[in-house]
Design a protein around this motif. Structure first.
Motif, PDB file in Angstrom:
ATOM      1  N   HIS A 128     -21.011  14.350  42.812  1.00  0.00           N
ATOM      2  CA  HIS A 128     -19.881  15.270  42.878  1.00  0.00           C
ATOM      3  C   HIS A 128     -18.525  14.573  42.939  1.00  0.00           C
ATOM      4  O   HIS A 128     -17.526  15.171  42.533  1.00  0.00           O
ATOM      5  N   PHE A 129     -18.469  13.342  43.439  1.00  0.00           N
ATOM      6  CA  PHE A 129     -17.199  12.653  43.623  1.00  0.00           C
ATOM      7  C   PHE A 129     -17.311  11.218  43.124  1.00  0.00           C
ATOM      8  O   PHE A 129     -18.347  10.569  43.299  1.00  0.00           O
ATOM      9  N   SER A 130     -16.216  10.729  42.536  1.00  0.00           N
ATOM     10  CA  SER A 130     -16.190   9.332  42.103  1.00  0.00           C
ATOM     11  C   SER A 130     -16.223   8.410  43.315  1.00  0.00           C
ATOM     12  O   SER A 130     -15.914   8.815  44.444  1.00  0.00           O
ATOM     13  N   ALA A 131     -16.582   7.136  43.075  1.00  0.00           N
ATOM     14  CA  ALA A 131     -16.622   6.156  44.159  1.00  0.00           C
ATOM     15  C   ALA A 131     -15.250   6.000  44.807  1.00  0.00           C
ATOM     16  O   ALA A 131     -15.129   5.839  46.027  1.00  0.00           O
ATOM     17  N   VAL A 132     -14.195   6.065  43.990  1.00  0.00           N
ATOM     18  CA  VAL A 132     -12.832   5.938  44.504  1.00  0.00           C
ATOM     19  C   VAL A 132     -12.504   7.084  45.450  1.00  0.00           C
ATOM     20  O   VAL A 132     -12.002   6.878  46.567  1.00  0.00           O
ATOM     21  N   ASN A 133     -12.792   8.300  45.023  1.00  0.00           N
ATOM     22  CA  ASN A 133     -12.491   9.457  45.869  1.00  0.00           C
ATOM     23  C   ASN A 133     -13.300   9.442  47.154  1.00  0.00           C
ATOM     24  O   ASN A 133     -12.780   9.779  48.219  1.00  0.00           O
ATOM     25  N   ARG A 134     -14.568   9.057  47.081  1.00  0.00           N
ATOM     26  CA  ARG A 134     -15.381   8.982  48.290  1.00  0.00           C
ATOM     27  C   ARG A 134     -14.812   7.953  49.262  1.00  0.00           C
ATOM     28  O   ARG A 134     -14.736   8.194  50.472  1.00  0.00           O
ATOM     29  N   GLN A 135     -14.397   6.821  48.731  1.00  0.00           N
ATOM     30  CA  GLN A 135     -13.862   5.774  49.594  1.00  0.00           C
ATOM     31  C   GLN A 135     -12.555   6.215  50.258  1.00  0.00           C
ATOM     32  O   GLN A 135     -12.350   5.973  51.460  1.00  0.00           O
ATOM     33  N   ILE A 136     -11.690   6.860  49.491  1.00  0.00           N
ATOM     34  CA  ILE A 136     -10.425   7.342  50.058  1.00  0.00           C
ATOM     35  C   ILE A 136     -10.682   8.371  51.150  1.00  0.00           C
ATOM     36  O   ILE A 136     -10.126   8.298  52.260  1.00  0.00           O
ATOM     37  N   VAL A 138     -13.436   9.028  52.942  1.00  0.00           N
ATOM     38  CA  VAL A 138     -14.154   8.519  54.118  1.00  0.00           C
ATOM     39  C   VAL A 138     -13.270   7.587  54.936  1.00  0.00           C
ATOM     40  O   VAL A 138     -13.256   7.645  56.175  1.00  0.00           O
ATOM     41  N   THR A 139     -12.497   6.726  54.270  1.00  0.00           N
ATOM     42  CA  THR A 139     -11.614   5.805  54.994  1.00  0.00           C
ATOM     43  C   THR A 139     -10.581   6.573  55.808  1.00  0.00           C
ATOM     44  O   THR A 139     -10.364   6.286  56.995  1.00  0.00           O
ATOM     45  N   LEU A 140      -9.926   7.561  55.188  1.00  0.00           N
ATOM     46  CA  LEU A 140      -8.940   8.350  55.911  1.00  0.00           C
ATOM     47  C   LEU A 140      -9.586   9.149  57.039  1.00  0.00           C
ATOM     48  O   LEU A 140      -9.015   9.278  58.128  1.00  0.00           O
ATOM     49  N   ALA A 141     -10.776   9.686  56.793  1.00  0.00           N
ATOM     50  CA  ALA A 141     -11.467  10.444  57.833  1.00  0.00           C
ATOM     51  C   ALA A 141     -11.796   9.557  59.025  1.00  0.00           C
ATOM     52  O   ALA A 141     -11.607   9.947  60.184  1.00  0.00           O
ATOM     53  N   ASN A 142     -12.286   8.344  58.740  1.00  0.00           N
ATOM     54  CA  ASN A 142     -12.649   7.428  59.828  1.00  0.00           C
ATOM     55  C   ASN A 142     -11.432   6.967  60.623  1.00  0.00           C
ATOM     56  O   ASN A 142     -11.508   6.768  61.843  1.00  0.00           O
ATOM     57  N   GLN A 143     -10.311   6.776  59.931  1.00  0.00           N
ATOM     58  CA  GLN A 143      -9.146   6.178  60.571  1.00  0.00           C
ATOM     59  C   GLN A 143      -8.167   7.203  61.153  1.00  0.00           C
ATOM     60  O   GLN A 143      -7.449   6.889  62.107  1.00  0.00           O
ATOM     61  N   VAL A 144      -8.127   8.415  60.578  1.00  0.00           N
ATOM     62  CA  VAL A 144      -7.075   9.358  60.945  1.00  0.00           C
ATOM     63  C   VAL A 144      -7.596  10.603  61.648  1.00  0.00           C
ATOM     64  O   VAL A 144      -7.002  11.063  62.624  1.00  0.00           O
ATOM     65  N   ALA A 145      -8.686  11.176  61.145  1.00  0.00           N
ATOM     66  CA  ALA A 145      -9.147  12.469  61.657  1.00  0.00           C
ATOM     67  C   ALA A 145      -9.613  12.371  63.108  1.00  0.00           C
ATOM     68  O   ALA A 145     -10.408  11.495  63.457  1.00  0.00           O
ATOM     69  N   ALA A 146      -9.126  13.276  63.941  1.00  0.00           N
ATOM     70  CA  ALA A 146      -9.612  13.349  65.318  1.00  0.00           C
ATOM     71  C   ALA A 146     -10.991  13.996  65.363  1.00  0.00           C
ATOM     72  O   ALA A 146     -11.790  13.718  66.259  1.00  0.00           O
ATOM     73  N   LEU A 147     -11.277  14.846  64.379  1.00  0.00           N
ATOM     74  CA  LEU A 147     -12.556  15.551  64.318  1.00  0.00           C
ATOM     75  C   LEU A 147     -12.817  15.947  62.881  1.00  0.00           C
ATOM     76  O   LEU A 147     -11.898  16.365  62.172  1.00  0.00           O
ATOM     77  N   ILE A 148     -14.078  15.804  62.450  1.00  0.00           N
ATOM     78  CA  ILE A 148     -14.499  16.304  61.138  1.00  0.00           C
ATOM     79  C   ILE A 148     -15.519  17.407  61.371  1.00  0.00           C
ATOM     80  O   ILE A 148     -16.531  17.181  62.050  1.00  0.00           O
ATOM     81  N   ILE A 160     -21.953  10.855  56.341  1.00  0.00           N
ATOM     82  CA  ILE A 160     -22.394   9.657  57.051  1.00  0.00           C
ATOM     83  C   ILE A 160     -22.947   8.627  56.067  1.00  0.00           C
ATOM     84  O   ILE A 160     -22.661   7.421  56.170  1.00  0.00           O
ATOM     85  N   LYS A 161     -23.715   9.072  55.087  1.00  0.00           N
ATOM     86  CA  LYS A 161     -24.272   8.165  54.088  1.00  0.00           C
ATOM     87  C   LYS A 161     -23.170   7.483  53.284  1.00  0.00           C
ATOM     88  O   LYS A 161     -23.319   6.323  52.862  1.00  0.00           O
ATOM     89  N   ALA A 162     -22.056   8.181  53.075  1.00  0.00           N
ATOM     90  CA  ALA A 162     -20.933   7.612  52.325  1.00  0.00           C
ATOM     91  C   ALA A 162     -20.112   6.640  53.161  1.00  0.00           C
ATOM     92  O   ALA A 162     -19.161   6.046  52.650  1.00  0.00           O
ATOM     93  N   GLY A 163     -20.484   6.466  54.437  1.00  0.00           N
ATOM     94  CA  GLY A 163     -19.776   5.526  55.305  1.00  0.00           C
ATOM     95  C   GLY A 163     -19.005   6.170  56.431  1.00  0.00           C
ATOM     96  O   GLY A 163     -18.293   5.474  57.179  1.00  0.00           O
ATOM     97  N   GLY A 164     -19.127   7.485  56.587  1.00  0.00           N
ATOM     98  CA  GLY A 164     -18.409   8.190  57.648  1.00  0.00           C
ATOM     99  C   GLY A 164     -18.972   7.877  59.026  1.00  0.00           C
ATOM    100  O   GLY A 164     -20.170   7.636  59.185  1.00  0.00           O
TER     101      GLY A 164
END
Length: 283
Positions: A128-136, A138-148, A160-164
Protein backbone atom coordinates in the motif's frame (compact mmCIF):
# COMPACT_ATOMS: atom_id res chain seq x y z
CA UNK A 1 -9.07 20.10 26.27
CA UNK A 2 -8.83 22.24 23.14
CA UNK A 3 -7.99 20.07 20.13
CA UNK A 4 -6.82 20.91 16.61
CA UNK A 5 -7.97 18.03 14.39
CA UNK A 6 -6.23 17.67 11.02
CA UNK A 7 -7.47 15.68 8.02
CA UNK A 8 -6.25 15.64 4.43
CA UNK A 9 -9.51 14.99 2.63
CA UNK A 10 -12.47 17.14 1.67
CA UNK A 11 -14.52 14.03 0.92
CA UNK A 12 -16.17 11.86 3.61
CA UNK A 13 -14.29 8.57 3.53
CA UNK A 14 -14.08 6.08 6.38
CA UNK A 15 -11.41 7.99 8.30
CA UNK A 16 -13.42 11.20 7.95
CA UNK A 17 -16.64 9.63 9.22
CA UNK A 18 -14.66 8.33 12.19
CA UNK A 19 -13.31 11.83 12.82
CA UNK A 20 -16.84 13.22 12.64
CA UNK A 21 -17.83 11.00 15.57
CA UNK A 22 -14.69 11.83 17.55
CA UNK A 23 -14.91 15.61 17.08
CA UNK A 24 -18.62 15.92 17.89
CA UNK A 25 -18.22 15.91 21.72
CA UNK A 26 -15.48 18.57 21.37
CA UNK A 27 -17.43 20.95 19.12
CA UNK A 28 -17.23 23.69 21.76
CA UNK A 29 -13.45 23.49 22.09
CA UNK A 30 -11.97 22.24 18.81
CA UNK A 31 -11.23 23.11 15.21
CA UNK A 32 -11.06 20.67 12.30
CA UNK A 33 -8.42 21.78 9.80
CA UNK A 34 -8.86 20.30 6.31
CA UNK A 35 -6.21 20.15 3.60
CA UNK A 36 -8.89 20.14 0.88
CA UNK A 37 -12.41 21.46 0.51
CA UNK A 38 -15.45 19.33 -0.23
CA UNK A 39 -18.62 17.78 1.14
CA UNK A 40 -16.89 16.67 4.34
CA UNK A 41 -16.64 20.32 5.36
CA UNK A 42 -20.39 20.59 4.86
CA UNK A 43 -20.98 17.50 7.02
CA UNK A 44 -18.91 19.06 9.82
CA UNK A 45 -20.78 22.35 9.55
CA UNK A 46 -24.11 20.51 9.73
CA UNK A 47 -22.95 19.03 13.05
CA UNK A 48 -21.92 22.53 14.20
CA UNK A 49 -18.27 21.48 14.42
CA UNK A 50 -15.86 24.37 13.72
CA UNK A 51 -13.97 23.71 10.50
CA UNK A 52 -11.46 25.59 8.38
CA UNK A 53 -9.97 24.72 5.00
CA UNK A 54 -6.27 25.42 5.50
CA UNK A 55 -5.16 25.32 1.87
CA UNK A 56 -6.46 25.15 -1.67
CA UNK A 57 -3.08 23.84 -2.85
CA UNK A 58 -3.12 20.21 -3.99
CA UNK A 59 -0.76 18.03 -1.96
CA UNK A 60 0.71 15.80 -4.64
CA UNK A 61 2.50 13.27 -2.44
CA UNK A 62 1.15 9.80 -3.26
CA UNK A 63 1.46 6.47 -1.49
CA UNK A 64 4.02 5.39 -4.09
CA UNK A 65 6.08 8.63 -3.97
CA UNK A 66 9.89 8.47 -3.93
CA UNK A 67 12.38 10.67 -2.07
CA UNK A 68 12.66 13.27 -4.84
CA UNK A 69 8.92 13.83 -5.05
CA UNK A 70 8.69 13.94 -1.26
CA UNK A 71 11.43 16.60 -0.99
CA UNK A 72 9.85 18.76 -3.70
CA UNK A 73 6.46 18.59 -2.01
CA UNK A 74 8.00 19.27 1.39
CA UNK A 75 9.61 22.49 0.17
CA UNK A 76 6.34 23.65 -1.39
CA UNK A 77 4.46 22.93 1.84
CA UNK A 78 6.73 24.87 4.20
CA UNK A 79 4.31 27.85 4.40
CA UNK A 80 1.44 25.48 5.23
CA UNK A 81 3.50 23.79 7.95
CA UNK A 82 4.22 27.21 9.44
CA UNK A 83 0.52 28.09 9.29
CA UNK A 84 -0.45 24.88 11.14
CA UNK A 85 2.29 25.45 13.73
CA UNK A 86 1.02 28.98 14.38
CA UNK A 87 -2.59 27.79 14.57
CA UNK A 88 -1.73 24.89 16.91
CA UNK A 89 -0.45 27.32 19.55
CA UNK A 90 -4.10 28.10 20.32
CA UNK A 91 -4.76 24.45 21.22
CA UNK A 92 -3.63 21.87 23.76
CA UNK A 93 -3.27 19.01 21.28
CA UNK A 94 -2.84 18.25 17.58
CA UNK A 95 -4.85 15.22 16.45
CA UNK A 96 -3.77 14.01 12.99
CA UNK A 97 -6.32 11.73 11.36
CA UNK A 98 -4.68 10.84 8.02
CA UNK A 99 -1.16 10.34 6.63
CA UNK A 100 -0.58 13.69 4.91
CA UNK A 101 -2.19 15.49 7.84
CA UNK A 102 0.10 13.58 10.19
CA UNK A 103 3.30 14.52 8.34
CA UNK A 104 2.35 18.20 8.29
CA UNK A 105 1.05 18.06 11.85
CA UNK A 106 4.19 16.32 13.12
CA UNK A 107 6.46 18.95 11.57
CA UNK A 108 4.22 21.69 12.97
CA UNK A 109 4.35 20.00 16.37
CA UNK A 110 8.14 20.19 16.35
CA UNK A 111 7.85 23.95 15.85
CA UNK A 112 5.01 24.71 18.26
CA UNK A 113 5.94 22.07 20.87
CA UNK A 114 2.32 20.95 21.09
CA UNK A 115 1.75 17.20 21.70
CA UNK A 116 0.47 15.20 18.76
CA UNK A 117 -1.76 12.13 18.49
CA UNK A 118 -1.72 10.11 15.26
CA UNK A 119 -4.86 8.14 14.38
CA UNK A 120 -3.67 5.41 12.01
CA UNK A 121 -6.39 4.01 9.75
CA UNK A 122 -4.22 2.35 7.07
CA UNK A 123 -1.98 -0.69 6.95
CA UNK A 124 1.61 0.48 6.40
CA UNK A 125 2.73 -2.39 4.20
CA UNK A 126 4.71 -2.54 0.91
CA UNK A 127 1.46 -3.40 -0.86
CA UNK A 128 0.00 0.00 0.00
CA UNK A 129 2.88 2.43 0.64
CA UNK A 130 6.29 3.01 -0.90
CA UNK A 131 9.40 2.36 1.21
CA UNK A 132 10.01 6.11 1.36
CA UNK A 133 6.54 6.89 2.67
CA UNK A 134 6.70 4.09 5.24
CA UNK A 135 10.04 5.33 6.50
CA UNK A 136 8.84 8.93 6.77
CA UNK A 137 5.62 7.98 8.57
CA UNK A 138 7.26 5.56 11.00
CA UNK A 139 10.22 7.84 11.78
CA UNK A 140 7.96 10.81 12.54
CA UNK A 141 5.61 8.62 14.56
CA UNK A 142 8.47 7.23 16.64
CA UNK A 143 10.08 10.62 17.22
CA UNK A 144 7.13 13.03 17.46
CA UNK A 145 3.82 11.33 18.24
CA UNK A 146 2.88 11.14 21.91
CA UNK A 147 0.38 8.40 21.04
CA UNK A 148 -0.55 6.38 17.96
CA UNK A 149 -4.12 5.05 17.79
CA UNK A 150 -4.53 2.04 15.49
CA UNK A 151 -8.04 1.21 14.31
CA UNK A 152 -7.36 -2.56 14.30
CA UNK A 153 -4.88 -5.19 15.42
CA UNK A 154 -3.78 -5.65 11.79
CA UNK A 155 -3.04 -1.92 11.52
CA UNK A 156 -1.06 -2.05 14.75
CA UNK A 157 0.91 -5.13 13.64
CA UNK A 158 1.81 -3.56 10.28
CA UNK A 159 3.01 -0.39 12.00
CA UNK A 160 5.25 -2.36 14.34
CA UNK A 161 6.56 -4.53 11.49
CA UNK A 162 7.46 -1.36 9.56
CA UNK A 163 9.64 -0.27 12.50
CA UNK A 164 7.13 1.48 14.75
CA UNK A 165 7.67 1.50 18.50
CA UNK A 166 5.25 -1.02 20.06
CA UNK A 167 4.81 0.96 23.28
CA UNK A 168 3.51 3.99 21.35
CA UNK A 169 0.66 2.31 19.46
CA UNK A 170 -2.63 1.17 20.97
CA UNK A 171 -5.70 -0.36 19.31
CA UNK A 172 -8.95 1.59 19.69
CA UNK A 173 -11.81 0.27 17.57
CA UNK A 174 -14.17 2.72 15.90
CA UNK A 175 -17.37 3.31 17.83
CA UNK A 176 -20.77 3.89 16.26
CA UNK A 177 -24.34 4.74 17.16
CA UNK A 178 -26.34 1.48 16.98
CA UNK A 179 -29.77 3.11 16.66
CA UNK A 180 -29.87 3.45 12.82
CA UNK A 181 -28.79 -0.19 12.45
CA UNK A 182 -31.46 -1.35 14.88
CA UNK A 183 -34.05 0.49 12.79
CA UNK A 184 -32.67 -1.13 9.64
CA UNK A 185 -32.94 -4.56 11.25
CA UNK A 186 -36.60 -3.91 12.06
CA UNK A 187 -37.24 -2.93 8.44
CA UNK A 188 -35.10 -5.63 6.88
CA UNK A 189 -37.78 -7.13 4.64
CA UNK A 190 -38.92 -3.72 3.40
CA UNK A 191 -35.31 -2.76 2.77
CA UNK A 192 -34.63 -5.89 0.72
CA UNK A 193 -37.80 -5.34 -1.30
CA UNK A 194 -36.92 -1.69 -2.00
CA UNK A 195 -33.45 -2.64 -3.22
CA UNK A 196 -34.59 -5.67 -5.23
CA UNK A 197 -32.71 -8.13 -3.02
CA UNK A 198 -35.51 -10.55 -2.12
CA UNK A 199 -34.42 -14.16 -2.28
CA UNK A 200 -30.79 -13.20 -2.88
CA UNK A 201 -27.68 -13.93 -0.81
CA UNK A 202 -26.07 -10.49 -0.51
CA UNK A 203 -22.44 -9.56 0.01
CA UNK A 204 -22.01 -5.91 1.04
CA UNK A 205 -18.80 -4.01 0.23
CA UNK A 206 -18.77 -0.60 1.95
CA UNK A 207 -15.80 1.42 0.77
CA UNK A 208 -14.62 3.87 -1.84
CA UNK A 209 -13.76 2.26 -5.17
CA UNK A 210 -9.99 1.86 -5.18
CA UNK A 211 -7.59 -0.92 -6.25
CA UNK A 212 -6.23 -1.46 -2.75
CA UNK A 213 -9.78 -1.81 -1.40
CA UNK A 214 -10.06 -4.96 -3.53
CA UNK A 215 -13.39 -4.70 -5.33
CA UNK A 216 -11.85 -6.56 -8.30
CA UNK A 217 -11.02 -9.46 -5.97
CA UNK A 218 -14.63 -9.64 -4.81
CA UNK A 219 -15.85 -9.66 -8.42
CA UNK A 220 -13.56 -12.58 -9.25
CA UNK A 221 -14.83 -14.46 -6.21
CA UNK A 222 -18.44 -13.66 -7.15
CA UNK A 223 -17.92 -15.29 -10.55
CA UNK A 224 -17.43 -18.62 -8.74
CA UNK A 225 -20.63 -18.25 -6.67
CA UNK A 226 -24.17 -19.43 -7.50
CA UNK A 227 -26.34 -16.96 -9.41
CA UNK A 228 -28.49 -16.16 -6.36
CA UNK A 229 -25.43 -14.59 -4.74
CA UNK A 230 -24.92 -10.91 -5.48
CA UNK A 231 -22.67 -8.06 -4.36
CA UNK A 232 -23.76 -4.58 -3.29
CA UNK A 233 -21.01 -1.95 -3.70
CA UNK A 234 -21.66 1.10 -1.53
CA UNK A 235 -19.13 3.81 -2.41
CA UNK A 236 -17.53 5.57 -5.34
CA UNK A 237 -14.12 6.72 -6.56
CA UNK A 238 -12.91 9.76 -4.61
CA UNK A 239 -9.29 10.48 -5.45
CA UNK A 240 -8.88 10.40 -9.22
CA UNK A 241 -9.47 6.66 -9.50
CA UNK A 242 -12.12 6.74 -12.22
CA UNK A 243 -9.95 4.50 -14.40
CA UNK A 244 -10.38 1.77 -11.78
CA UNK A 245 -14.16 2.21 -11.92
CA UNK A 246 -14.03 1.65 -15.69
CA UNK A 247 -11.85 -1.42 -15.09
CA UNK A 248 -14.51 -2.78 -12.73
CA UNK A 249 -17.25 -2.20 -15.33
CA UNK A 250 -15.21 -4.13 -17.89
CA UNK A 251 -14.58 -6.93 -15.42
CA UNK A 252 -18.31 -7.19 -14.68
CA UNK A 253 -19.05 -7.53 -18.39
CA UNK A 254 -16.26 -10.02 -19.02
CA UNK A 255 -17.41 -12.23 -16.14
CA UNK A 256 -21.10 -11.85 -16.97
CA UNK A 257 -22.00 -10.48 -13.54
CA UNK A 258 -24.48 -7.79 -14.62
CA UNK A 259 -27.34 -9.46 -12.71
CA UNK A 260 -25.23 -10.14 -9.63
CA UNK A 261 -23.97 -6.64 -8.89
CA UNK A 262 -25.55 -3.42 -7.66
CA UNK A 263 -23.86 -0.07 -6.95
CA UNK A 264 -25.09 2.54 -4.50
CA UNK A 265 -25.31 5.11 -7.33
CA UNK A 266 -27.88 2.93 -9.11
CA UNK A 267 -29.90 2.56 -5.90
CA UNK A 268 -29.65 6.15 -4.68
CA UNK A 269 -33.39 6.95 -4.97
CA UNK A 270 -34.14 3.83 -2.88
CA UNK A 271 -31.60 4.82 -0.23
CA UNK A 272 -33.09 8.33 -0.09
CA UNK A 273 -36.60 7.01 0.49
CA UNK A 274 -35.35 4.58 3.13
CA UNK A 275 -33.43 7.33 4.94
CA UNK A 276 -36.56 9.48 4.89
CA UNK A 277 -38.52 6.60 6.44
CA UNK A 278 -35.91 6.25 9.18
CA UNK A 279 -36.08 9.98 9.91
CA UNK A 280 -39.88 9.88 10.22
CA UNK A 281 -39.83 6.80 12.45
CA UNK A 282 -37.23 8.36 14.75
CA UNK A 283 -39.20 11.61 15.02
Amino acid sequence: MNILFLDQSGQPGGAELCLLDIATPYRECCLVGLLADGSFRERLEQQQIPVRVLTTQAIRVRKESDWLEGIRSGIQLLPLIGQIAQLSRQFDLIYANTQKAFVLGALASLISRKPLVYHLHDILSPDHFSAVNRQILVTLANQVAALIIANSSATQAAFIKAGGRPERVHVVYNGFDPQPYQQAKQQRLALRAALGLEGRWVIGHFSRLSPWKGQHVLLEALSHCPEQAMALFVGDALFGEQAYVEQLHQQVQQLGLEQQLRRSAELFPHFQSIRAGFSESSG
